[in-house]
Motif scaffolding. Structure first.
Motif, PDB file in Angstrom:
ATOM      1  N   ASP A 128       0.882 -66.848 -62.963  1.00  0.00           N
ATOM      2  CA  ASP A 128       1.768 -66.779 -64.126  1.00  0.00           C
ATOM      3  C   ASP A 128       1.203 -65.779 -65.120  1.00  0.00           C
ATOM      4  N   SER A 129       1.729 -65.804 -66.330  1.00  0.00           N
ATOM      5  CA  SER A 129       1.290 -64.847 -67.343  1.00  0.00           C
ATOM      6  C   SER A 129      -0.183 -65.035 -67.715  1.00  0.00           C
ATOM      7  N   ALA A 130      -0.701 -66.242 -67.637  1.00  0.00           N
ATOM      8  CA  ALA A 130      -2.120 -66.468 -67.934  1.00  0.00           C
ATOM      9  C   ALA A 130      -2.991 -65.806 -66.873  1.00  0.00           C
ATOM     10  N   PHE A 131      -2.611 -65.929 -65.622  1.00  0.00           N
ATOM     11  CA  PHE A 131      -3.335 -65.287 -64.526  1.00  0.00           C
ATOM     12  C   PHE A 131      -3.294 -63.779 -64.693  1.00  0.00           C
ATOM     13  N   LEU A 132      -2.114 -63.256 -64.998  1.00  0.00           N
ATOM     14  CA  LEU A 132      -1.955 -61.824 -65.204  1.00  0.00           C
ATOM     15  C   LEU A 132      -2.792 -61.345 -66.385  1.00  0.00           C
ATOM     16  N   PRO A 151       0.588 -50.069 -62.170  1.00  0.00           N
ATOM     17  CA  PRO A 151      -0.213 -48.845 -62.104  1.00  0.00           C
ATOM     18  C   PRO A 151      -1.677 -49.020 -62.545  1.00  0.00           C
ATOM     19  N   LEU A 152      -1.992 -50.123 -63.217  1.00  0.00           N
ATOM     20  CA  LEU A 152      -3.376 -50.345 -63.654  1.00  0.00           C
ATOM     21  C   LEU A 152      -4.304 -50.706 -62.502  1.00  0.00           C
ATOM     22  N   VAL A 200      -5.601 -62.543 -67.440  1.00  0.00           N
ATOM     23  CA  VAL A 200      -7.005 -62.469 -67.010  1.00  0.00           C
ATOM     24  C   VAL A 200      -7.242 -61.183 -66.213  1.00  0.00           C
ATOM     25  N   LEU A 201      -6.339 -60.854 -65.310  1.00  0.00           N
ATOM     26  CA  LEU A 201      -6.496 -59.629 -64.525  1.00  0.00           C
ATOM     27  C   LEU A 201      -6.509 -58.391 -65.420  1.00  0.00           C
ATOM     28  N   VAL A 202      -5.592 -58.346 -66.389  1.00  0.00           N
ATOM     29  CA  VAL A 202      -5.518 -57.184 -67.282  1.00  0.00           C
ATOM     30  C   VAL A 202      -6.775 -57.090 -68.145  1.00  0.00           C
ATOM     31  N   ARG A 207     -13.651 -53.092 -66.463  1.00  0.00           N
ATOM     32  CA  ARG A 207     -14.233 -52.559 -65.226  1.00  0.00           C
ATOM     33  C   ARG A 207     -13.122 -52.167 -64.269  1.00  0.00           C
ATOM     34  N   ARG A 208     -13.509 -51.455 -63.250  1.00  0.00           N
ATOM     35  CA  ARG A 208     -12.571 -51.115 -62.174  1.00  0.00           C
ATOM     36  C   ARG A 208     -12.237 -52.403 -61.436  1.00  0.00           C
TER      37      ARG A 208
END
Length: 58
Positions: free
Chosen positions: A10-14, A47-48, A16-18, A24-25
């Motif tokens: 969900d948006s919380a998971f996303l 694209p990130l 964290v990824l962002v 870092r890469r």
């Protein structure tokens, strides 16, 4: 990061990824689940990330 097995993204998971991507890469190893792929596409952050078919050393 191996993202092949999350049961739910969900948006919380996303978020964290962002946040991780900002420091870092970050390579998303897959196969990336359809739900997660749609989420990153719809929010415009695809694209990130580099996406690889299999999770392995980056």
């Amino acid at each position: 990061m191996d993202v092949a097995r999350p049961a739910f993204a969900d948006s919380a998971f996303l978020s964290v990824l962002v946040r991780l991507r900002r420091t870092r890469r970050l390579v998303l190893g897959g196969p990336v689940p359809d739900q997660l792929r749609r989420l990153v596409e719809m929010t415009g952050v695809l694209p990130l990330f580099e996406i690889r078919d299999g999770a392995g050393p980056a």
